[in-house]
Design an enzyme around this catalytic site. Structure first.
Site, mmCIF file in Angstrom:
data_model
loop_
_atom_site.group_PDB
_atom_site.id
_atom_site.type_symbol
_atom_site.label_atom_id
_atom_site.label_comp_id
_atom_site.label_asym_id
_atom_site.label_seq_id
_atom_site.Cartn_x
_atom_site.Cartn_y
_atom_site.Cartn_z
ATOM 1 N N GLY A 102 0.802 -1.235 0.000
ATOM 2 C CA GLY A 102 0.000 0.000 0.000
ATOM 3 C C GLY A 102 0.829 1.276 0.000
ATOM 4 N N GLY A 118 3.214 1.728 -2.091
ATOM 5 C CA GLY A 118 3.833 1.831 -3.407
ATOM 6 C C GLY A 118 3.118 2.801 -4.339
ATOM 7 N N TYR A 119 3.663 2.892 -5.541
ATOM 8 C CA TYR A 119 3.137 3.832 -6.541
ATOM 9 C C TYR A 119 1.666 3.536 -6.865
ATOM 10 C CZ TYR A 119 2.818 6.265 -11.026
ATOM 11 O OH TYR A 119 2.433 7.085 -12.051
ATOM 12 N N ARG A 150 5.514 -2.871 6.602
ATOM 13 C CA ARG A 150 6.633 -3.732 6.970
ATOM 14 C C ARG A 150 7.235 -3.304 8.286
ATOM 15 N NH1 ARG A 150 10.968 -4.882 2.706
ATOM 16 N NH2 ARG A 150 10.633 -3.073 1.370
ATOM 17 N N LYS A 160 7.641 7.403 4.259
ATOM 18 C CA LYS A 160 6.742 6.252 4.245
ATOM 19 C C LYS A 160 5.865 6.227 5.493
ATOM 20 C CE LYS A 160 8.303 3.437 1.352
ATOM 21 N NZ LYS A 160 9.197 2.514 0.709
ATOM 22 N N LYS A 211 4.887 -13.650 -12.713
ATOM 23 C CA LYS A 211 3.460 -13.448 -12.438
ATOM 24 C C LYS A 211 2.674 -14.729 -12.711
ATOM 25 C CE LYS A 211 3.393 -8.399 -12.679
ATOM 26 N NZ LYS A 211 2.986 -7.159 -13.344
ATOM 27 N N HIS A 227 9.622 -4.768 -22.450
ATOM 28 C CA HIS A 227 8.181 -4.503 -22.325
ATOM 29 C C HIS A 227 7.749 -3.434 -23.331
ATOM 30 C CE1 HIS A 227 8.456 -6.027 -17.889
ATOM 31 N NE2 HIS A 227 8.689 -6.967 -18.783
HETATM 32 P P1 NDP Z 1 6.417 -0.137 -6.155
HETATM 33 O O1 NDP Z 1 7.814 -0.281 -6.683
HETATM 34 O O2 NDP Z 1 5.919 1.245 -5.959
HETATM 35 O O3 NDP Z 1 6.362 -0.984 -4.793
HETATM 36 C C1 NDP Z 1 5.134 -1.405 -4.239
HETATM 37 C C2 NDP Z 1 5.298 -1.990 -2.878
HETATM 38 O O4 NDP Z 1 6.183 -3.115 -2.844
HETATM 39 C C3 NDP Z 1 5.768 -1.021 -1.811
HETATM 40 O O5 NDP Z 1 4.680 -0.789 -0.948
HETATM 41 C C4 NDP Z 1 6.884 -1.787 -1.107
HETATM 42 O O6 NDP Z 1 6.809 -1.724 0.297
HETATM 43 C C5 NDP Z 1 6.605 -3.211 -1.511
HETATM 44 N N1 NDP Z 1 7.794 -4.033 -1.360
HETATM 45 C C6 NDP Z 1 8.942 -3.968 -2.074
HETATM 46 N N2 NDP Z 1 9.827 -4.874 -1.598
HETATM 47 C C7 NDP Z 1 9.213 -5.501 -0.571
HETATM 48 C C8 NDP Z 1 9.610 -6.531 0.322
HETATM 49 N N3 NDP Z 1 10.816 -7.080 0.252
HETATM 50 N N4 NDP Z 1 8.725 -6.921 1.274
HETATM 51 C C9 NDP Z 1 7.516 -6.350 1.349
HETATM 52 N N5 NDP Z 1 7.086 -5.368 0.539
HETATM 53 C C10 NDP Z 1 7.924 -4.962 -0.406
HETATM 54 O O7 NDP Z 1 5.402 -0.962 -7.102
HETATM 55 P P2 NDP Z 1 4.582 -0.432 -8.366
HETATM 56 O O8 NDP Z 1 3.373 0.304 -7.898
HETATM 57 O O9 NDP Z 1 5.521 0.220 -9.322
HETATM 58 O O10 NDP Z 1 4.134 -1.824 -9.028
HETATM 59 C C11 NDP Z 1 2.964 -2.513 -8.624
HETATM 60 C C12 NDP Z 1 2.527 -3.465 -9.757
HETATM 61 O O11 NDP Z 1 2.197 -2.715 -10.918
HETATM 62 C C13 NDP Z 1 3.571 -4.486 -10.192
HETATM 63 O O12 NDP Z 1 2.945 -5.721 -10.438
HETATM 64 C C14 NDP Z 1 4.106 -3.929 -11.486
HETATM 65 O O13 NDP Z 1 4.582 -4.921 -12.372
HETATM 66 C C15 NDP Z 1 2.889 -3.208 -12.049
HETATM 67 N N6 NDP Z 1 3.261 -2.059 -12.908
HETATM 68 C C16 NDP Z 1 2.687 -1.925 -14.139
HETATM 69 C C17 NDP Z 1 3.005 -0.865 -14.956
HETATM 70 C C18 NDP Z 1 2.334 -0.680 -16.270
HETATM 71 O O14 NDP Z 1 2.675 0.226 -17.031
HETATM 72 N N7 NDP Z 1 1.363 -1.491 -16.581
HETATM 73 C C19 NDP Z 1 3.986 0.143 -14.548
HETATM 74 C C20 NDP Z 1 4.479 -0.030 -13.213
HETATM 75 C C21 NDP Z 1 4.130 -1.122 -12.447
HETATM 76 P P3 NDP Z 1 7.755 -0.722 1.129
HETATM 77 O O15 NDP Z 1 7.188 0.636 0.901
HETATM 78 O O16 NDP Z 1 7.611 -1.201 2.524
HETATM 79 O O17 NDP Z 1 9.139 -0.856 0.571
#
Ligand code: NDP
Length: 313
Positions: A12, A14-15, A36, A45, A139, A271
């Site tokens: 939650g 994340g982006y 976390r 955060k 995935k 991609h």
């Molecule tokens: P982010 O890089 O913003 O990360 C999302 C979350 O992952 C954060 O809340 C982070 O938690 C958590 N996270 C990372 N590492 C860990 C870990 N080791 N343990 C627990 N939590 C972790 O993700 P996006 O929003 O960029 O991506 C989300 C989805 O969207 C993905 O499936 C991606 O493939 C997809 N996507 C699709 C795109 C498109 O154009 N269609 C473009 C971008 C993404 P914390 O804050 O605690 O680190």
């Protein structure tokens, strides 16, 4: 009226995840956000999580290194939506979700799980190129685990995040639109599909209590947002009142440049290749056993490409 499901958002912070939290609250779901324990002193955060709490969400501590903490979190809710990272230039943790699948299986109470997908449908990418196919392969590994565990699911195929693709006029490495020049992929005529990230979150949360989306893939294809790169550029040109000088990069040149980049960049470029040269997002009909979000939820006023791009003026 049926009670709205309680929702746990994983990732939650994340982006996309922060938008899912917002959408879940906006649609009246009791919303839990996993954070976390390893958060350390990341002040931004922590402030974001506190702002979720102020908006009515419950914060739940948990860790992917602590199975019981995940089981406990999952037991609080009916639906789990995961948006863990999956972009190599940022972070790629898709397979960590196998631990979440184990926790959901053990908890046994979850009525719907939306794994971290939100992009190209990985089931259609069996012939994708190295090294970018890792995203689709991982995935698919998660999908198989979900289905083997008998967990009810919805897979959201969200196509292109607008911020990445429209922001850069579909050019990798750019997230602000140029007023000087644009480089087209080949003739720039392959269609892709662009979706405002807030709309992705809204549609995704709409699916969670909807029997029509149970155990299905939901594609997000807002009809006005199915456009070629050339059409995206034309919209931008109209907004800035200027025609941009254009160059073009052939498929062969693109692939040659790709091979010179580091691994994370190559994954992203793969991609772009499938989207921009092959048209992998828009070159098929949505068949039986799948749904389209803007048709299911016509009440959502999605953001058009033109409206999205006005923010860059
Ligand atoms: P982010 O890089 O913003 O990360 C999302 C979350 O992952 C954060 O809340 C982070 O938690 C958590 N996270 C990372 N590492 C860990 C870990 N080791 N343990 C627990 N939590 C972790 O993700 P996006 O929003 O960029 O991506 C989300 C989805 O969207 C993905 O499936 C991606 O493939 C997809 N996507 C699709 C795109 C498109 O154009 N269609 C473009 C971008 C993404 P914390 O804050 O605690 O680190």
């Amino acid at each position: 009226m049926a009670m709205k499901s309680k929702v746990l958002i994983v990732g939650g912070s994340g982006y996309l995840g922060k938008r899912l939290v917002k959408a879940s609250l906006a649609q009246g779901h009791e919303t839990y956000v996993l954070y976390r324990k390893e958060i350390g002193v990341d002040i931004e955060k922590v402030q974001m999580l506190l702002s979720f709490k102020q908006q009515g969400a419950h914060l739940v501590a948990g860790s992917f290194n602590d199975h019981q903490s995940l089981v406990n979190a999952v037991k609080l809710v009916d639906v789990v939506v995961c948006a863990i990272s999956g972009v190599h230039i940022r972070s790629h943790q898709i397979l960590l979700q196998l631990k979440l699948v184990d926790a959901i299986k053990e908890a046994g109470n979850v009525k719907r799980f939306l794994p971290s997908e939100f992009g190209t449908d990985p089931a259609r990418m069996g012939n994708a190129m190295e090294p970018g196919r890792v995203t689709f392969d991982d995935k698919m590994v998660v999908r198989r685990a979900i289905e083997e565990a008998g967990i009810p699911f919805t897979y959201v195929s969200a196509n292109c995040f607008a911020g990445y693709f429209l922001g850069g006029l579909c050019q990798p490495g750019f997230i602000l639109p140029s007023r000087e020049h644009v480089c087209l992929h080949g003739d720039g005529n392959q269609k892709a599909i662009y979706v405002d990230e807030d709309d992705i979150a809204t549609y995704s949360i709409k699916t969670i209590d909807d029997p029509r989306t149970l155990n299905k893939t939901v594609y997000i294809r807002p009809p006005k947002n199915i456009l070629s790169q050339r059409e995206v550029v034309e919209i931008w040109e109209k907004l800035i009142g200027k025609e941009l000088p254009k160059s073009s990069i052939s498929e062969q040149e693109f692939l040659a440049i790709m091979k010179e980049q580091d691994y994370a960049e190559q994954v992203g470029l793969t991609h772009y290749y499938h989207v921009c040269y092959e048209g992998c997002l828009a070159n098929f009909e949505i068949g039986d056993g799948a749904e389209e979000a803007s048709a299911l939820y016509p009440e959502v006023h999605y953001t058009t490409v033109e409206d999205y791009m006005k923010r860059y003026l």
